[in-house]
Design a protein around this motif. Structure first.
Motif, mmCIF file in Angstrom:
data_model
loop_
_atom_site.group_PDB
_atom_site.id
_atom_site.type_symbol
_atom_site.label_atom_id
_atom_site.label_comp_id
_atom_site.label_asym_id
_atom_site.label_seq_id
_atom_site.Cartn_x
_atom_site.Cartn_y
_atom_site.Cartn_z
ATOM 1 N N ARG A 31 10.293 53.482 27.529
ATOM 2 C CA ARG A 31 8.984 53.423 28.196
ATOM 3 C C ARG A 31 8.760 54.537 29.207
ATOM 4 O O ARG A 31 7.653 55.037 29.346
ATOM 5 C CB ARG A 31 8.838 52.084 28.913
ATOM 6 C CG ARG A 31 7.584 52.014 29.754
ATOM 7 C CD ARG A 31 7.047 50.632 29.876
ATOM 8 N NE ARG A 31 5.900 50.553 30.760
ATOM 9 C CZ ARG A 31 5.344 49.420 31.127
ATOM 10 N NH1 ARG A 31 5.835 48.289 30.693
ATOM 11 N NH2 ARG A 31 4.298 49.417 31.905
ATOM 12 N N LEU A 37 12.645 48.909 11.654
ATOM 13 C CA LEU A 37 11.580 49.839 12.050
ATOM 14 C C LEU A 37 10.197 49.203 11.972
ATOM 15 O O LEU A 37 9.300 49.572 12.725
ATOM 16 C CB LEU A 37 11.619 51.098 11.170
ATOM 17 C CG LEU A 37 12.829 52.006 11.350
ATOM 18 C CD1 LEU A 37 12.669 53.267 10.520
ATOM 19 C CD2 LEU A 37 13.035 52.376 12.819
ATOM 20 N N ALA A 44 7.344 49.277 14.947
ATOM 21 C CA ALA A 44 6.025 49.906 14.797
ATOM 22 C C ALA A 44 4.918 48.897 15.073
ATOM 23 O O ALA A 44 3.937 49.209 15.761
ATOM 24 C CB ALA A 44 5.885 50.488 13.393
ATOM 25 N N ARG A 66 4.683 48.129 18.894
ATOM 26 C CA ARG A 66 4.086 49.229 19.654
ATOM 27 C C ARG A 66 2.590 49.306 19.387
ATOM 28 O O ARG A 66 1.797 49.610 20.268
ATOM 29 C CB ARG A 66 4.750 50.557 19.299
ATOM 30 C CG ARG A 66 6.095 50.731 19.982
ATOM 31 C CD ARG A 66 6.666 52.102 19.687
ATOM 32 N NE ARG A 66 5.800 53.148 20.202
ATOM 33 C CZ ARG A 66 6.066 53.894 21.263
ATOM 34 N NH1 ARG A 66 7.187 53.724 21.913
ATOM 35 N NH2 ARG A 66 5.235 54.830 21.661
ATOM 36 N N ASP A 67 2.232 49.039 18.152
ATOM 37 C CA ASP A 67 0.821 49.069 17.810
ATOM 38 C C ASP A 67 0.069 47.965 18.548
ATOM 39 O O ASP A 67 -1.044 48.166 19.031
ATOM 40 C CB ASP A 67 0.672 48.892 16.298
ATOM 41 C CG ASP A 67 -0.752 49.172 15.835
ATOM 42 O OD1 ASP A 67 -1.251 50.266 16.164
ATOM 43 O OD2 ASP A 67 -1.348 48.310 15.180
ATOM 44 N N ALA A 68 0.701 46.792 18.650
ATOM 45 C CA ALA A 68 0.012 45.635 19.235
ATOM 46 C C ALA A 68 0.019 45.648 20.753
ATOM 47 O O ALA A 68 -0.978 45.308 21.387
ATOM 48 C CB ALA A 68 0.656 44.343 18.726
ATOM 49 N N VAL A 69 1.124 46.033 21.358
ATOM 50 C CA VAL A 69 1.219 45.901 22.816
ATOM 51 C C VAL A 69 1.478 47.222 23.531
ATOM 52 O O VAL A 69 1.655 47.257 24.743
ATOM 53 C CB VAL A 69 2.297 44.869 23.235
ATOM 54 C CG1 VAL A 69 2.057 43.540 22.534
ATOM 55 C CG2 VAL A 69 3.698 45.372 22.949
ATOM 56 N N GLY A 70 1.489 48.300 22.774
ATOM 57 C CA GLY A 70 1.569 49.623 23.380
ATOM 58 C C GLY A 70 2.848 49.831 24.159
ATOM 59 O O GLY A 70 3.936 49.463 23.705
ATOM 60 N N GLU A 71 2.691 50.405 25.336
ATOM 61 C CA GLU A 71 3.876 50.801 26.082
ATOM 62 C C GLU A 71 4.526 49.652 26.835
ATOM 63 O O GLU A 71 5.440 49.860 27.625
ATOM 64 C CB GLU A 71 3.534 51.977 26.990
ATOM 65 C CG GLU A 71 3.433 53.235 26.145
ATOM 66 C CD GLU A 71 2.599 54.328 26.766
ATOM 67 O OE1 GLU A 71 2.667 54.472 27.988
ATOM 68 O OE2 GLU A 71 1.893 55.019 26.021
ATOM 69 N N ARG A 72 4.071 48.444 26.562
ATOM 70 C CA ARG A 72 4.786 47.303 27.125
ATOM 71 C C ARG A 72 6.121 47.049 26.424
ATOM 72 O O ARG A 72 6.903 46.223 26.867
ATOM 73 C CB ARG A 72 3.900 46.062 27.068
ATOM 74 C CG ARG A 72 2.983 45.975 28.275
ATOM 75 C CD ARG A 72 1.841 45.017 28.055
ATOM 76 N NE ARG A 72 0.824 45.639 27.215
ATOM 77 C CZ ARG A 72 -0.396 45.160 27.036
ATOM 78 N NH1 ARG A 72 -0.751 44.049 27.628
ATOM 79 N NH2 ARG A 72 -1.259 45.798 26.258
ATOM 80 N N LEU A 119 2.227 37.238 23.017
ATOM 81 C CA LEU A 119 2.120 38.445 22.189
ATOM 82 C C LEU A 119 3.383 38.654 21.361
ATOM 83 O O LEU A 119 3.327 38.974 20.168
ATOM 84 C CB LEU A 119 1.899 39.670 23.079
ATOM 85 C CG LEU A 119 0.494 39.923 23.622
ATOM 86 C CD1 LEU A 119 0.519 41.033 24.662
ATOM 87 C CD2 LEU A 119 -0.452 40.299 22.483
ATOM 88 N N ASP A 167 14.352 54.678 20.830
ATOM 89 C CA ASP A 167 14.233 56.106 21.122
ATOM 90 C C ASP A 167 15.194 56.951 20.283
ATOM 91 O O ASP A 167 15.416 58.117 20.577
ATOM 92 C CB ASP A 167 14.398 56.391 22.627
ATOM 93 C CG ASP A 167 15.729 55.899 23.192
ATOM 94 O OD1 ASP A 167 16.741 55.972 22.474
ATOM 95 O OD2 ASP A 167 15.757 55.453 24.344
ATOM 96 N N ARG A 194 13.738 62.088 21.275
ATOM 97 C CA ARG A 194 13.415 61.591 22.610
ATOM 98 C C ARG A 194 14.579 61.763 23.580
ATOM 99 O O ARG A 194 14.420 61.597 24.793
ATOM 100 C CB ARG A 194 13.048 60.112 22.541
ATOM 101 C CG ARG A 194 11.567 59.904 22.671
ATOM 102 C CD ARG A 194 10.975 59.377 21.390
ATOM 103 N NE ARG A 194 9.530 59.372 21.455
ATOM 104 C CZ ARG A 194 8.745 59.785 20.475
ATOM 105 N NH1 ARG A 194 9.277 60.255 19.356
ATOM 106 N NH2 ARG A 194 7.453 59.754 20.602
ATOM 107 N N PRO A 210 0.474 54.665 20.872
ATOM 108 C CA PRO A 210 -0.321 53.566 20.319
ATOM 109 C C PRO A 210 -1.807 53.794 20.631
ATOM 110 O O PRO A 210 -2.149 54.323 21.683
ATOM 111 C CB PRO A 210 0.200 52.327 21.069
ATOM 112 C CG PRO A 210 1.535 52.720 21.614
ATOM 113 C CD PRO A 210 1.451 54.193 21.871
ATOM 114 N N SER A 265 -3.851 48.810 24.321
ATOM 115 C CA SER A 265 -3.689 48.738 22.874
ATOM 116 C C SER A 265 -4.043 47.359 22.326
ATOM 117 O O SER A 265 -4.249 47.204 21.132
ATOM 118 C CB SER A 265 -2.258 49.112 22.498
ATOM 119 O OG SER A 265 -1.368 48.350 23.277
ATOM 120 N N SER A 266 -4.109 46.356 23.196
ATOM 121 C CA SER A 266 -4.501 45.022 22.739
ATOM 122 C C SER A 266 -6.021 44.953 22.569
ATOM 123 O O SER A 266 -6.766 45.639 23.263
ATOM 124 C CB SER A 266 -4.083 43.960 23.758
ATOM 125 O OG SER A 266 -2.714 44.013 23.991
#
Lengths: 473, 473
Positions: free
Chosen positions: A161, A239, A243, A246-252, A302, A388, B189, B220, B293-294
């Motif tokens: 993150r 993987l 993916a 990350r798509d759903a909650v981003g950088e959380r 989530l 990472d 990374r 994302p 992203s949500s």
């Protein structure tokens, strides 16, 4: 007593830092000459402990004038022998531990300006007391110092993150190899006024100068965390949830660790109280952590939704979501006990490597197949920061083999792993640096042109080759 | 025809890139010799348009062999004259616009590998088509090229959350000043194997080599956005909601722009259809954007709660939260029309400066007071990315004054602003670079030691001084 430094020189150093901060006797020098892994044992002409940037500069000026090699040292927790002197007895260790003031906390700017000798854990606490997060976190945090973290561009568990140490710094103060001080202590998020010198010193392992202070970035505090352990059939299957998450909650997504069944078995065998979290055995697991600055239970929901969807697609075979912080801690313990369990199990050969995230499955599959063919019975203890691309690709000896014979094979084992890593566009040192350990090996994997550029920069900034001689290059 | 290059040399270049890609006639060269701001007008010996990294390397090798100065050029949208040749007629422009292939999109690694000539907007689209975000975004995105963005470490509107261009790149390919190619195209990374060379080339404005390709990070996609315009009494009062918002919603704060009433009045005067969003006039405004992203409306609720709390404390005087995407767009238009409105209003002097976020109020207060005292009637048009400390501290002439006289005063105006910026630990070029415009001015504000280090690196990598001569240093 060590008599390799002329008495007049010792006196000049004592004038700068006071008598008690120049250590020449064998007993006093020992902690600075030997690394904590007990693999490198050097001998220093002296250990000097300056108490401020000005004293560091004055000490370097004196030593440089005499063409004496300088080994900058922080908490001395290097994994690669980067922080100890060689065996010549001619080098001087300059310890930064006393250069440890906090110069400023600027909460509105989300920065703190601190000196090199500050212990990492104390900086985490300082940020916390100011309602902020300093996200650098790693095993040695109770004793490593920020100057060493910066000089090695330390990684750790927050990289997915927050990035590496390099990404957490806005400005630096550096004592150059001739003793002059470069004041680059700017706390700016935007500054396009010429070459970015700070990135040269970060990760240079003390070979271009001594970092004495830094402006570090602070972040919002996480207030809710959700943790889960999910079983998957293979690294490739891992993987997909990465993916999707990350798509759903981003950088959380703050943690995404891959763990093989071999690792779980080792932990259950050697660590008292360790238990299996799922009713059945599975070949691979991922440990997932989400964190957010908002309070409440939204994250757990989530995480459950995302893992549920992956389970319906058949990508996840089973999963447990931590019902409490304590259970989340227990899941992390499984991951964090792997190294200890592997150590208790006997001889191992370790590789701190990285590949593009998309190539993690290839790495594990190809290296596993080649090693099994060449070394029957070898056990692959693969785990790490899959999010990472940094895998701790460790190998334990077969139960029948003698440790001595296993270690004798390590050059061939390393060769197989590193060749595959290189072929996949990876790095043979993801987070630990080169130090002495990989100084020669890297020449096989970096182009001659890149080595030439590095050497040219080294000669430009340190023409007499006095800064941490024999490390990196 | 331009006859400054020997015919034999022109023939050698044509052999490499094909006849039509060596431009020597006045008409053909003109677009490459003049900057879009119409402030710098150079004259090139020729313009060469290679079509691949190999062709760039071959062209550089030929030119370097003849000791001919090379001006690398992307979309030619530099704000500081960094991309056009000088007036000598001896330099050769090497245009990267034809080196514009997408080499790879690796969605699982969240990276794309692209060549220097790719137009920024096309890369944003490419990321979007792959379900990802490439967050670099700036006014010139429809024509600027990623090689130029990298060479200038471009900023833009995404910096608060995603960082500068420097922070968006994992690996580089660079043609060095002698024509050799450094392949640093790693998509990792974590890679701690020696000095970080890529950060030397990023932001060097083409003075150390020509960036020909890069591995860029993908993120994302944001799926929900909330936007608000809030009135505050002063720049100091604006810092409170910024800190509270970051504390409450973390890195979902993607925009935090400060706008003075003067700016709003200029927009309403000159931009058709522009309107005031609040019933009363206030001295200062902040434009706030959250993104996540949500999906869903959680963000708008968070924004409302946070601004509501600030209003109760009396920090925020009034606010409007966009009820739709269209209204959010309208709020941003207010901000984005300031430059155009200021231009329509007459002569202006602009400063792209940054200070620590905590010092933004000091900057505005001190510079405003000193300028008002020295230049009665001068109008301060201050606005910008307060969230990252980057203020466009612009000045418009008083309504009585002649433009010519106002411009004649610009050295003194600049001096006042830059001295205060420097005193506050700031930068006189936050995001636009040095180019020709600030090449000399920077010597006043950087230490002699830092200039010396930059020159030493320049000489090491470009000993004959052939790369973009006269820029930066």
């Amino acid at each position: 007593m060590n008599d390799r430094l002329p008495a007049s020189l010792v006196d000049r150093l004592k004038e700068i830092v006071a008598e008690r901060n120049v250590i020449t006797d064998d007993h006093g020098r020992a902690p600075f000459e030997n690394d904590w892994r007990d693999q490198w044992h050097g001998r220093a002409a002296a250990v000097v402990k300056p108490g401020s940037t000005q004293e560091v500069a004055a000490v370097v000026k004196v030593l440089a004038g005499e063409r004496i090699g300088i080994v900058p040292q922080g908490g001395n927790t290097s994994m690669c022998g980067g922080s100890v002197p060689d065996e010549s007895g001619t080098q001087v260790v300059v310890s930064l531990s006393r250069v440890n003031r906090v110069r400023e906390v600027d909460a509105a700017n989300n920065t703190m300006t601190v000196e090199a000798g500050c212990v990492l854990a104390s900086l985490q606490e300082l940020a916390d007391e100011n309602g902020r997060l300093f996200p650098l976190s790693l095993g040695a945090e109770g004793s490593c110092e920020i100057g060493g973290n910066l000089s090695t561009n330390a990684g750790g568990t927050g990289v997915l993150r927050y990035g590496n140490t390099r990404d957490l710094v806005l400005g630096l103060e550096v004592v150059l190899p001739d003793g002059r001080v470069w004041d680059g202590l700017r706390g700016l998020r935007k500054d396009n006024t010429g070459y970015d010198l700070k990135h040269l010193f970060v990760g240079a392992e003390g070979t271009l100068g001594i970092i004495t202070a830094a402006v570090l970035k602070l972040f919002p505090k996480p207030r809710s965390v959700a943790t889960a352990l999910a079983a998957v059939a293979s690294p490739a299957a891992a993987l997909t949830p990465l993916a999707n998450l990350r798509d759903a909650v981003g950088e959380r997504v703050t943690g995404f660790e891959l763990i093989s069944r071999v690792c779980v078995d080792l932990v259950m065998k050697h660590i008292p109280g360790a238990r299996d979290f799922l009713p059945q055995r599975y070949p691979w697991y991922v440990l997932v952590e989400l964190a957010d600055s908002s309070e409440g239970h939204a994250l757990a929901t989530l995480l459950e939704q995302s893992l549920g969807a992956a389970a319906e697609e058949g990508v996840i075979l089973d999963a447990v979501i931590a019902a409490s912080q304590a259970q989340g801690r227990e899941l992390w313990n499984l991951r964090e006990n792997i190294s200890e369990a592997q150590k208790l199990d006997g001889a191992s050969i370790k590789h701190d490597v990285s590949v593009p995230v998309s190539r993690v499955p290839d790495l594990i599959e190809r290296a596993g197949a080649q090693l099994a063919a060449k070394f029957p019975g070898i056990r692959i203890v693969a785990f790490g920061h899959a999010g990472d691309g940094n895998i701790h690709y460790n190998c334990s000896k077969s139960e029948r083999q003698e440790a001595k014979q296993f270690f004798a094979e390590s050059p061939q084992v390393n060769h197989i792993v590193y060749e595959i890593v290189n072929d996949l566009g990876g790095s043979i040192s993801a987070e630990h640096g080169l130090g002495v350990l990989k100084r020669d090996e890297i020449k096989r994997y970096k182009s001659a042109l890149e080595i030439e550029l590095m050497l040219a920069i080294k000669r430009t900034l340190d023409p007499h080759g006095l800064m941490n001689p024999g490390k990196v290059l």
